[in-house]
Design a protein around this motif. Sequence first.
Motif, PDB file in Angstrom:
ATOM      1  N   TYR A  26       0.825  -1.213   0.000  1.00 20.81           N
ATOM      2  CA  TYR A  26       0.000   0.000   0.000  1.00 20.81           C
ATOM      3  C   TYR A  26       0.861   1.266   0.000  1.00 20.81           C
ATOM      4  N   GLY A  27       1.834   1.351   0.898  1.00 21.95           N
ATOM      5  CA  GLY A  27       2.676   2.541   0.956  1.00 21.95           C
ATOM      6  C   GLY A  27       3.498   2.723  -0.303  1.00 21.95           C
ATOM      7  N   PHE A  28       4.035   1.638  -0.813  1.00 19.88           N
ATOM      8  CA  PHE A  28       4.825   1.711  -2.048  1.00 19.88           C
ATOM      9  C   PHE A  28       3.960   2.227  -3.197  1.00 19.88           C
ATOM     10  N   ARG A  29       2.722   1.751  -3.279  1.00 20.35           N
ATOM     11  CA  ARG A  29       1.834   2.220  -4.346  1.00 20.35           C
ATOM     12  C   ARG A  29       1.506   3.701  -4.184  1.00 20.35           C
ATOM     13  N   ARG A  30       1.383   4.155  -2.953  1.00 23.89           N
ATOM     14  CA  ARG A  30       1.127   5.584  -2.743  1.00 23.89           C
ATOM     15  C   ARG A  30       2.292   6.429  -3.233  1.00 23.89           C
ATOM     16  N   VAL A  31       3.497   5.962  -2.991  1.00 19.77           N
ATOM     17  CA  VAL A  31       4.667   6.680  -3.515  1.00 19.77           C
ATOM     18  C   VAL A  31       4.677   6.620  -5.040  1.00 19.77           C
ATOM     19  N   ALA A  32       4.438   5.453  -5.592  1.00 19.70           N
ATOM     20  CA  ALA A  32       4.451   5.286  -7.045  1.00 19.70           C
ATOM     21  C   ALA A  32       3.389   6.136  -7.729  1.00 19.70           C
ATOM     22  N   ALA A  33       2.281   6.398  -7.030  1.00 15.69           N
ATOM     23  CA  ALA A  33       1.187   7.179  -7.611  1.00 15.69           C
ATOM     24  C   ALA A  33       1.608   8.606  -7.937  1.00 15.69           C
ATOM     25  N   GLU A  34       2.691   9.054  -7.341  1.00 17.85           N
ATOM     26  CA  GLU A  34       3.199  10.392  -7.655  1.00 17.85           C
ATOM     27  C   GLU A  34       3.877  10.434  -9.019  1.00 17.85           C
ATOM     28  N   TYR A  35       4.166   9.268  -9.592  1.00 15.65           N
ATOM     29  CA  TYR A  35       4.934   9.214 -10.833  1.00 15.65           C
ATOM     30  C   TYR A  35       4.240   8.460 -11.964  1.00 15.65           C
ATOM     31  N   LEU A  36       3.282   7.597 -11.630  1.00 13.56           N
ATOM     32  CA  LEU A  36       2.742   6.672 -12.619  1.00 13.56           C
ATOM     33  C   LEU A  36       1.235   6.843 -12.791  1.00 13.56           C
ATOM     34  N   PRO A  37       0.696   6.450 -13.964  1.00 12.05           N
ATOM     35  CA  PRO A  37      -0.761   6.443 -14.147  1.00 12.05           C
ATOM     36  C   PRO A  37      -1.427   5.494 -13.151  1.00 12.05           C
ATOM     37  N   GLU A  38      -2.649   5.827 -12.758  1.00 11.61           N
ATOM     38  CA  GLU A  38      -3.356   5.030 -11.754  1.00 11.61           C
ATOM     39  C   GLU A  38      -3.526   3.581 -12.176  1.00 11.61           C
ATOM     40  N   THR A  39      -3.760   3.359 -13.475  1.00  6.56           N
ATOM     41  CA  THR A  39      -3.962   1.987 -13.945  1.00  6.56           C
ATOM     42  C   THR A  39      -2.721   1.138 -13.743  1.00  6.56           C
ATOM     43  N   VAL A  40      -1.552   1.743 -13.811  1.00  5.25           N
ATOM     44  CA  VAL A  40      -0.299   1.009 -13.605  1.00  5.25           C
ATOM     45  C   VAL A  40      -0.031   0.816 -12.116  1.00  5.25           C
ATOM     46  N   VAL A  41      -0.322   1.826 -11.324  1.00  2.00           N
ATOM     47  CA  VAL A  41      -0.079   1.763  -9.880  1.00  2.00           C
ATOM     48  C   VAL A  41      -0.820   0.592  -9.244  1.00  2.00           C
ATOM     49  N   HIS A  42      -2.048   0.344  -9.686  1.00  2.42           N
ATOM     50  CA  HIS A  42      -2.877  -0.659  -9.027  1.00  2.42           C
ATOM     51  C   HIS A  42      -2.916  -1.993  -9.772  1.00  2.42           C
ATOM     52  N   ARG A  43      -2.093  -2.132 -10.777  1.00  3.40           N
ATOM     53  CA  ARG A  43      -2.083  -3.387 -11.525  1.00  3.40           C
ATOM     54  C   ARG A  43      -1.458  -4.503 -10.700  1.00  3.40           C
ATOM     55  N   GLU A  44      -2.115  -5.642 -10.683  1.00  6.45           N
ATOM     56  CA  GLU A  44      -1.543  -6.826 -10.043  1.00  6.45           C
ATOM     57  C   GLU A  44      -0.725  -7.598 -11.078  1.00  6.45           C
ATOM     58  N   LYS A  45       0.330  -8.250 -10.635  1.00  3.70           N
ATOM     59  CA  LYS A  45       1.194  -8.966 -11.568  1.00  3.70           C
ATOM     60  C   LYS A  45       1.257 -10.439 -11.201  1.00  3.70           C
ATOM     61  N   LYS A  46       1.729 -11.217 -12.151  1.00  8.40           N
ATOM     62  CA  LYS A  46       1.972 -12.631 -11.918  1.00  8.40           C
ATOM     63  C   LYS A  46       3.467 -12.860 -11.739  1.00  8.40           C
ATOM     64  N   ALA A  47       3.806 -13.923 -11.032  1.00  5.01           N
ATOM     65  CA  ALA A  47       5.219 -14.298 -10.949  1.00  5.01           C
ATOM     66  C   ALA A  47       5.759 -14.504 -12.359  1.00  5.01           C
ATOM     67  N   VAL A  48       7.015 -14.120 -12.575  1.00  7.12           N
ATOM     68  CA  VAL A  48       7.559 -14.053 -13.935  1.00  7.12           C
ATOM     69  C   VAL A  48       7.500 -15.387 -14.664  1.00  7.12           C
ATOM     70  N   GLN A  49       7.681 -16.486 -13.955  1.00  5.05           N
ATOM     71  CA  GLN A  49       7.682 -17.784 -14.626  1.00  5.05           C
ATOM     72  C   GLN A  49       6.289 -18.137 -15.162  1.00  5.05           C
ATOM     73  N   TYR A  50       5.252 -17.592 -14.521  1.00  3.77           N
ATOM     74  CA  TYR A  50       3.884 -17.833 -14.978  1.00  3.77           C
ATOM     75  C   TYR A  50       3.413 -16.735 -15.927  1.00  3.77           C
ATOM     76  N   GLY A  51       3.745 -15.494 -15.606  1.00  3.88           N
ATOM     77  CA  GLY A  51       3.327 -14.386 -16.455  1.00  3.88           C
ATOM     78  C   GLY A  51       3.925 -14.437 -17.846  1.00  3.88           C
ATOM     79  N   SER A  52       5.141 -14.973 -17.958  1.00  4.22           N
ATOM     80  CA  SER A  52       5.805 -15.091 -19.262  1.00  4.22           C
ATOM     81  C   SER A  52       5.429 -16.378 -19.986  1.00  4.22           C
ATOM     82  N   LEU A  53       4.792 -17.311 -19.265  1.00  6.30           N
ATOM     83  CA  LEU A  53       4.462 -18.665 -19.726  1.00  6.30           C
ATOM     84  C   LEU A  53       5.701 -19.561 -19.863  1.00  6.30           C
ATOM     85  N   ALA A  54       6.827 -19.137 -19.298  1.00  8.16           N
ATOM     86  CA  ALA A  54       8.028 -19.977 -19.352  1.00  8.16           C
ATOM     87  C   ALA A  54       7.796 -21.297 -18.622  1.00  8.16           C
ATOM     88  N   ALA A  55       7.099 -21.260 -17.485  1.00 10.47           N
ATOM     89  CA  ALA A  55       6.858 -22.485 -16.734  1.00 10.47           C
ATOM     90  C   ALA A  55       5.959 -23.436 -17.523  1.00 10.47           C
TER      91      ALA A  55
END
Length: 377
Positions: free
Chosen positions: A316-345
């Motif tokens: 939460y705090g990190f996102r509040r800091v990031a909100a000073e620099y990034l679009p809201e849609t990026v600030v609140h985006r959830e991500k997947k672990a890289v091995q799953y998000g990339s489909l490498a696994a």
Amino acid sequence: MTSYLHSGSTDVDVDTVREALEHRDPFPGTAGFAGEVDGKLVRDVLGRVPLFLERDLDWETSNPLAPADWAFSPAELEEPELVLAGTVVDSDGPNRVWRLPDLAPEPEHDRALEAVDRAIRTAIDAVRSENADTAVAFSGGVDSALVAELLDAPLYVAGFPDSHDVEAARTAADAMGRELTVVELTHDDLERAVPQVARATGRTNAMDVQIALPLYLTGERAAADGFDRLAVGQGADELFGGYEKVVRLDHRVEAETVRGAVREQILTLADQLPRDVLALEAAGVDPVAPLLHDAVVEAALALPTELLVTDEARKYGFRRVAAEYLPETVVHREKKAVQYGSLAARELDRLARQAGYKRRMDDHVTKYVRSLLESSS
């Protein structure tokens, strides 16, 4: 006496390490370090730089430590053993000198967030001062997006064409008004890279290789395009409460408080980071992790629970800091672990089954990885 140090995101002066040793200061203002200082081996408090010793050394005959006894890469030793984070090794053997401090939470939320913001900008300034060509491994999540925005460096993402990470990176780059280089992965890429990653990291277990593969292939492409370094958003999840298990305090953590669980996750970095550092170095780029700078770690340790997680948000705090620099849609985006998000696994599993390593076999992907490594020797 001679000194030979490897450092993290930015160069480290030997005198800085000497002072850190003298005062047992865990945060001397670096992005990590490891190596030899005045006949002693050192590895920083978070283990941001890999350092290995030959297993079962006879300390009576290893004074001073011979160059053949230690290395920054496991491939250079016969039986490598990872030196624990915060450790100094001398003629008496390993000794834990630096430990992660248990800082009191900052009660004033605005002051705590200002400290995090200031620390991140300090880390970014340190990276810029090195004056090297840097690209960013960009997943579209808030961690890498903040690094990308503050560094203003070219963006790279690796993944199979229909992967979550490629789509997320494209939409985030569009929202930020940035261009993106997509490294589209193929089965041939995985088969070629698996033995290189396994050999460089000294790890053949499926999970480690699956995580390292997208990093390696991103770094390889960035190096081919002329970049010296690849910046990553690593550390934010560990430092700022990015894991569901931290929120729920479930069976995967031992701590009974959120802040205690965050501390547990920070301590896991010492084992994770060598894999990623070694994979990127093998790809031809130096890894850069601004969010793991001493200043950022220290600021994160002082965050109260309310700025780590809420009922609605992790980090939460990190996102509040990031909100000073990034679009809201990026600030609140959830991500997947890289091995799953990339489909490498998923695709490495597919290759393993096509090669005859079926899922009914115990740890079938690891067996496939080892077969590729053996056949490439």
